[in-house]
Motif scaffolding. Sequence first.
Motif, PDB file in Angstrom:
ATOM      1  N   ALA A  71       0.839  -1.203   0.000  1.00 41.49           N
ATOM      2  CA  ALA A  71       0.000   0.000   0.000  1.00 41.49           C
ATOM      3  C   ALA A  71       0.873   1.253   0.000  1.00 41.49           C
ATOM      4  O   ALA A  71       0.588   2.231  -0.695  1.00 41.49           O
ATOM      5  N   ARG A  72       1.955   1.232   0.766  1.00 43.74           N
ATOM      6  CA  ARG A  72       2.864   2.379   0.803  1.00 43.74           C
ATOM      7  C   ARG A  72       3.535   2.612  -0.544  1.00 43.74           C
ATOM      8  O   ARG A  72       3.636   3.738  -1.022  1.00 43.74           O
ATOM      9  N   LEU A  73       3.989   1.539  -1.164  1.00 41.47           N
ATOM     10  CA  LEU A  73       4.626   1.671  -2.474  1.00 41.47           C
ATOM     11  C   LEU A  73       3.636   2.170  -3.519  1.00 41.47           C
ATOM     12  O   LEU A  73       3.968   3.017  -4.350  1.00 41.47           O
ATOM     13  N   THR A  86       3.878   6.083  -5.483  1.00 45.17           N
ATOM     14  CA  THR A  86       4.234   6.169  -6.895  1.00 45.17           C
ATOM     15  C   THR A  86       3.102   6.664  -7.779  1.00 45.17           C
ATOM     16  O   THR A  86       3.329   7.021  -8.918  1.00 45.17           O
ATOM     17  N   PHE A  87       1.868   6.682  -7.299  1.00 45.92           N
ATOM     18  CA  PHE A  87       0.747   7.166  -8.111  1.00 45.92           C
ATOM     19  C   PHE A  87      -0.244   7.868  -7.204  1.00 45.92           C
ATOM     20  O   PHE A  87      -0.757   7.260  -6.267  1.00 45.92           O
ATOM     21  N   GLY A 121       5.318  11.374 -10.873  1.00 46.96           N
ATOM     22  CA  GLY A 121       4.789  12.467 -10.064  1.00 46.96           C
ATOM     23  C   GLY A 121       5.718  12.911  -8.955  1.00 46.96           C
ATOM     24  O   GLY A 121       5.295  13.552  -7.999  1.00 46.96           O
ATOM     25  N   GLN A 122       7.005  12.593  -9.071  1.00 47.77           N
ATOM     26  CA  GLN A 122       7.967  12.937  -8.026  1.00 47.77           C
ATOM     27  C   GLN A 122       8.346  14.419  -8.043  1.00 47.77           C
ATOM     28  O   GLN A 122       8.750  14.955  -7.041  1.00 47.77           O
ATOM     29  N   ARG A 123       8.229  15.041  -9.209  1.00 51.47           N
ATOM     30  CA  ARG A 123       8.590  16.455  -9.345  1.00 51.47           C
ATOM     31  C   ARG A 123       7.369  17.234  -9.830  1.00 51.47           C
ATOM     32  O   ARG A 123       6.503  16.675 -10.495  1.00 51.47           O
TER      33      ARG A 123
END
Length: 156
Positions: free
Chosen positions: A35-37, A41-42, A110-112
């Motif tokens: 769930a954390r991963l 990431t999305f 979506g990291q930046r």
Amino acid sequence: MTQSSRTARPFTGKHITLILVSFFGIVIAVNVLMARLASSTFGGVVVENSYVASQQFNHWLKEASAEQALGWKAELARDGQGRAAIALRDSTGRAIAAAKVTAVAEHPLGQRPEADLILHETAPGAYTVPLEAGRWRLRVTVEAEGKVWRTVGEVL
């Protein structure tokens, strides 16, 4: 026959408790990790309001058909100076010159934060803009010859 010096210990409630707690502990730990991963990431947002988006769907289909009928093509890459470069061609293979080309650069995970870009023509049909290193998805909008055309591509 000689009797073994080892005696069997009885299976007690402590044993079953240890087995059950270990089993469910592992299951819960794996679920929390997954769930954390997934959430890191999305973000889960494709459109802000799905009802409003559904009301515009047929309009979007018409726009997409008109854009596809143009037959325009774009080649996205990085040039030697680390800039995003787009080469635009029409359906006959001629360069699309003097166009207004804009793009939104999105990091695939979506990291930046997103970046709005305005590309400048460096040669007929060739447009560039400085872009931070890394992998980016570009949502490109081209306005030329009184028409609007959109495409999406990746720049590594």
